[in-house]
Design an enzyme around this catalytic site. Structure first.
Site, PDB file in Angstrom:
ATOM      1  N   SER A  48      -7.204  28.865 -34.715  1.00 54.87           N
ATOM      2  CA  SER A  48      -7.659  27.676 -33.998  1.00 54.87           C
ATOM      3  C   SER A  48      -6.483  26.765 -33.681  1.00 54.87           C
ATOM      4  O   SER A  48      -5.824  26.242 -34.581  1.00 54.87           O
ATOM      5  CB  SER A  48      -8.677  26.901 -34.841  1.00 54.87           C
ATOM      6  OG  SER A  48      -8.839  25.601 -34.315  1.00 54.87           O
ATOM      7  N   ARG A  74      -3.054  16.020 -25.318  1.00 48.57           N
ATOM      8  CA  ARG A  74      -1.830  15.924 -26.120  1.00 48.57           C
ATOM      9  C   ARG A  74      -0.858  14.907 -25.534  1.00 48.57           C
ATOM     10  O   ARG A  74      -0.142  14.218 -26.268  1.00 48.57           O
ATOM     11  CB  ARG A  74      -1.191  17.310 -26.237  1.00 48.57           C
ATOM     12  CG  ARG A  74      -1.961  18.229 -27.207  1.00 48.57           C
ATOM     13  CD  ARG A  74      -1.774  19.686 -26.881  1.00 48.57           C
ATOM     14  NE  ARG A  74      -2.314  20.601 -27.887  1.00 48.57           N
ATOM     15  CZ  ARG A  74      -3.590  21.015 -27.929  1.00 48.57           C
ATOM     16  NH1 ARG A  74      -4.474  20.584 -27.046  1.00 48.57           N
ATOM     17  NH2 ARG A  74      -3.989  21.866 -28.869  1.00 48.57           N
ATOM     18  N   LYS A 131      -6.753  20.522 -19.612  1.00 47.44           N
ATOM     19  CA  LYS A 131      -7.429  19.634 -20.572  1.00 47.44           C
ATOM     20  C   LYS A 131      -6.633  19.520 -21.864  1.00 47.44           C
ATOM     21  O   LYS A 131      -6.413  18.426 -22.371  1.00 47.44           O
ATOM     22  CB  LYS A 131      -8.834  20.194 -20.832  1.00 47.44           C
ATOM     23  CG  LYS A 131      -9.683  19.362 -21.762  1.00 47.44           C
ATOM     24  CD  LYS A 131     -11.165  19.528 -21.464  1.00 47.44           C
ATOM     25  CE  LYS A 131     -11.721  20.871 -21.899  1.00 47.44           C
ATOM     26  NZ  LYS A 131     -11.884  20.980 -23.361  1.00 47.44           N
ATOM     27  N   ARG A 179     -22.058  30.022 -27.377  1.00 47.64           N
ATOM     28  CA  ARG A 179     -21.799  30.591 -26.052  1.00 47.64           C
ATOM     29  C   ARG A 179     -22.210  32.062 -25.926  1.00 47.64           C
ATOM     30  O   ARG A 179     -22.455  32.527 -24.814  1.00 47.64           O
ATOM     31  CB  ARG A 179     -20.311  30.405 -25.675  1.00 47.64           C
ATOM     32  CG  ARG A 179     -20.015  28.963 -25.341  1.00 47.64           C
ATOM     33  CD  ARG A 179     -18.584  28.720 -24.923  1.00 47.64           C
ATOM     34  NE  ARG A 179     -18.451  27.358 -24.413  1.00 47.64           N
ATOM     35  CZ  ARG A 179     -17.296  26.729 -24.219  1.00 47.64           C
ATOM     36  NH1 ARG A 179     -16.163  27.347 -24.499  1.00 47.64           N
ATOM     37  NH2 ARG A 179     -17.279  25.500 -23.756  1.00 47.64           N
ATOM     38  N   GLY A 220     -14.365  18.346 -28.908  1.00 47.11           N
ATOM     39  CA  GLY A 220     -13.887  18.853 -30.187  1.00 47.11           C
ATOM     40  C   GLY A 220     -12.378  18.714 -30.306  1.00 47.11           C
ATOM     41  O   GLY A 220     -11.847  18.393 -31.383  1.00 47.11           O
ATOM     42  N   ASP A 226     -11.613  30.290 -24.262  1.00 51.17           N
ATOM     43  CA  ASP A 226     -12.573  29.495 -23.471  1.00 51.17           C
ATOM     44  C   ASP A 226     -13.103  30.243 -22.252  1.00 51.17           C
ATOM     45  O   ASP A 226     -13.947  29.722 -21.530  1.00 51.17           O
ATOM     46  CB  ASP A 226     -11.914  28.184 -23.018  1.00 51.17           C
ATOM     47  CG  ASP A 226     -11.705  27.230 -24.185  1.00 51.17           C
ATOM     48  OD1 ASP A 226     -12.400  27.384 -25.210  1.00 51.17           O
ATOM     49  OD2 ASP A 226     -10.845  26.345 -24.069  1.00 51.17           O
TER      50      ASP A 226
HETATM   51  C1  S3P Z   1      -8.247  23.792 -27.727  1.00 53.72           C
HETATM   52  C2  S3P Z   1      -8.393  24.837 -28.615  1.00 53.72           C
HETATM   53  C3  S3P Z   1      -9.534  25.773 -28.591  1.00 53.72           C
HETATM   54  C4  S3P Z   1     -10.291  25.709 -27.286  1.00 53.72           C
HETATM   55  C5  S3P Z   1     -10.533  24.286 -26.848  1.00 53.72           C
HETATM   56  C6  S3P Z   1      -9.220  23.564 -26.636  1.00 53.72           C
HETATM   57  C7  S3P Z   1      -7.082  22.908 -27.841  1.00 53.72           C
HETATM   58  O1  S3P Z   1     -10.418  25.449 -29.637  1.00 53.72           O
HETATM   59  O2  S3P Z   1     -11.525  26.388 -27.404  1.00 53.72           O
HETATM   60  O3  S3P Z   1     -11.274  24.233 -25.642  1.00 53.72           O
HETATM   61  O4  S3P Z   1      -6.817  22.123 -26.894  1.00 53.72           O
HETATM   62  O5  S3P Z   1      -6.400  22.966 -28.869  1.00 53.72           O
HETATM   63  P1  S3P Z   1     -10.280  26.082 -31.128  1.00 53.72           P
HETATM   64  O6  S3P Z   1      -9.056  25.549 -31.736  1.00 53.72           O
HETATM   65  O7  S3P Z   1     -11.530  25.642 -31.848  1.00 53.72           O
HETATM   66  O8  S3P Z   1     -10.249  27.565 -30.915  1.00 53.72           O
END
Ligand code: S3P
Length: 429
Positions: free
Chosen positions: A166, A26, A21, A345, A94, A314
């Site tokens: 993050s 990206r 994903k 979660r 997100g 995750d």
């Molecule tokens: C992700 C970063 C993570 C992860 C999300 C995918 C990404 O989130 O939990 O499922 O693709 O950069 P956080 O940056 O909030 O930790």
């Protein structure tokens, strides 16, 4: 829609799971602002990435779908995106919203991003603060979506230390950094997934990386690339645990991404006694992949190393299931970030496991899970894909049928989850 899960054991099988994903998002965003045509194979055709696809298309990027998982992205160049006619709807994602906030901050046009009820309650101040320091103008509803980005055209580089680990925030800043004067530097408090950095490098961007610090000069053009997306280790982890919890099963999951910033789940399961081996290790461009061979194993509880949290961020819902099926106690700490994912979660898994007869003592930033035997029951997914799939795996080794409620969100990351699990011999309908 619910999952009806009947107890069933996994047998020997070789399976694949859908594309990663994070890398799929990206590929669309970076391919969209590159010069030239990028090909993307193994794309995750799940709702989250399709929301990113639609958003890029709404800004003038032509994305041709040769098949469900093969795309040709016609990049418009760094300055080639155009104003979208309507709000960009990023659904449940997100990643899409936070990364795109970085991308949109440097544009000359205004835009507004919206999402579903879950996304609308997720914290966005963590990207608004650094992007504002770079000169972006973003309005939010008290730090939550919708986000309206004014589009100031030009940003300036910053040297920013992330307050929380993050990858989404890091990536938002790096994407904005492409539109910034001078150097943009991000320091992370713990290593997080580095797919953005790897793909930027693939597309010709010069980046400096030293430990947890990444620096990049703005105004560099991206060159289109051929991107082979590995299978998603996060999706593979459901197959891995279903195999581990069965008896006498051996399952191979092919072509899975094993980027070291993602493999915490393997380390934690191995520390609990799981028999997991990597086979046929190779590269898909900058991304390492392998076939993962998993065998049924007896798990024992452990104290999960907080240093692995950002490398398995995750996978905690499925690790809670592993803990519940292990002997003894498993202690999770330092996972407060789980409370602001697609659902809370920690609370969702505590409630789900308790409904299936497992004792869970919740703390502010973790939980202690007491190993036991899952009973049948009816559990809530809270509309969260990973909660739904984790509880379905628990149901497969329960003493009776388990119903997991409201599982539509599984389509965001793992289309075909139930049929992949049926290839293993599981009964999730
Ligand atoms: C992700 C970063 C993570 C992860 C999300 C995918 C990404 O989130 O939990 O499922 O693709 O950069 P956080 O940056 O909030 O930790």
């Amino acid at each position: 829609m619910n999952f009806n899960v009947q107890p069933a054991a996994a047998t020997n099988a070789t399976v694949t799971v859908p594309g990663d994903k994070s890398i799929s998002h990206r590929a669309l965003m970076l391919g969209g602002i590159a010069n030239g045509r990028s090909t993307v194979s193994g794309f995750l055709a799940g709702e989250d990435c399709l929301a990113t696809l639609d958003a890029m298309a709404a800004m003038g990027v032509e994305v041709r779908r040769e098949s469900a998982t093969d795309l040709i992205v016609s990049g418009v160049g760094l300055r080639g995106l155009v104003e979208p006619a309507t709000n960009l709807d990023l659904g449940n994602s997100g990643t899409a919203m936070r990364l795109m906030a970085g991308l949109l901050s440097g544009q000359e046009f205004a835009s507004t991003m919206v999402g579903d009820a879950s996304l609308t309650s997720r914290p966005m101040q963590r990207i608004i603060t650094p992007l504002a320091l770079m000169g972006a103008k973003i309005e939010s509803a008290d730090g939550c979506p919708p986000l309206s980005v004014s589009g100031v055209g030009r940003l300036h580089g910053i040297d920013y230390t992330l307050p929380v680990a993050s990858a989404q925030v890091k990536s938002a800043i790096l994407l904005a950094g492409l539109y910034a004067d001078g150097i943009t530097t991000v320091k992370e408090p713990a290593i997080t997934r580095d797919h953005t950095e790897r793909m930027l490098a693939t597309m010709g961007i010069e980046l400096e990386k030293a430990e947890q610090r990444i620096s990049m000069r703005g105004d560099q053009d991206l060159i289109a690339a051929d991107i082979q997306v590995p299978a998603d280790l996060s999706s593979a982890s459901f197959v891995m645990l279903a195999t581990i919890l069965s008896s006498n099963a051996e399952v191979t999951i092919e072509n899975v991404g094993i980027n070291p910033t993602r493999t915490g789940v393997i380390d934690i399961l191995q520390a609990m006694g799981a028999d997991i081996r990597l086979r046929n290790e190779r590269q898909y461009g900058e991304e390492p992949v392998a076939d993962i061979r998993v065998r049924s194993s007896d798990l024992r509880g452990c104290e999960v190393d907080p240093g692995l949290v950002s490398l398995a961020i995750d996978e905690f819902p499925i690790l809670f299931v592993a803990a519940a099926a292990a002997s003894g106690l498993t202690v999770f700490s330092g996972i407060a970030e789980l409370r602001v994912k697609e659902s809370d979660r920690i609370a969702a898994m505590a409630q789900g496991l308790q409904s299936l007869g497992i004792r869970v003592d919740e703390t502010e930033d973790g939980a202690t899970v007491h190993g036991g035997q899952f009973t049948g029951g009816k559990v809530e997914s809270f509309g969260d894909h990973r909660i739904a799939m984790s509880l379905a795996v628990a149901g497969s080794v329960a003493t009776d049928d388990v119903i997991v409620k409201d599982v539509e969100a599984v389509e965001t990351s793992f289309p075909g989850f139930a049929s992949t699990m049926s290839q293993l011999g599981l009964s999730i309908r």
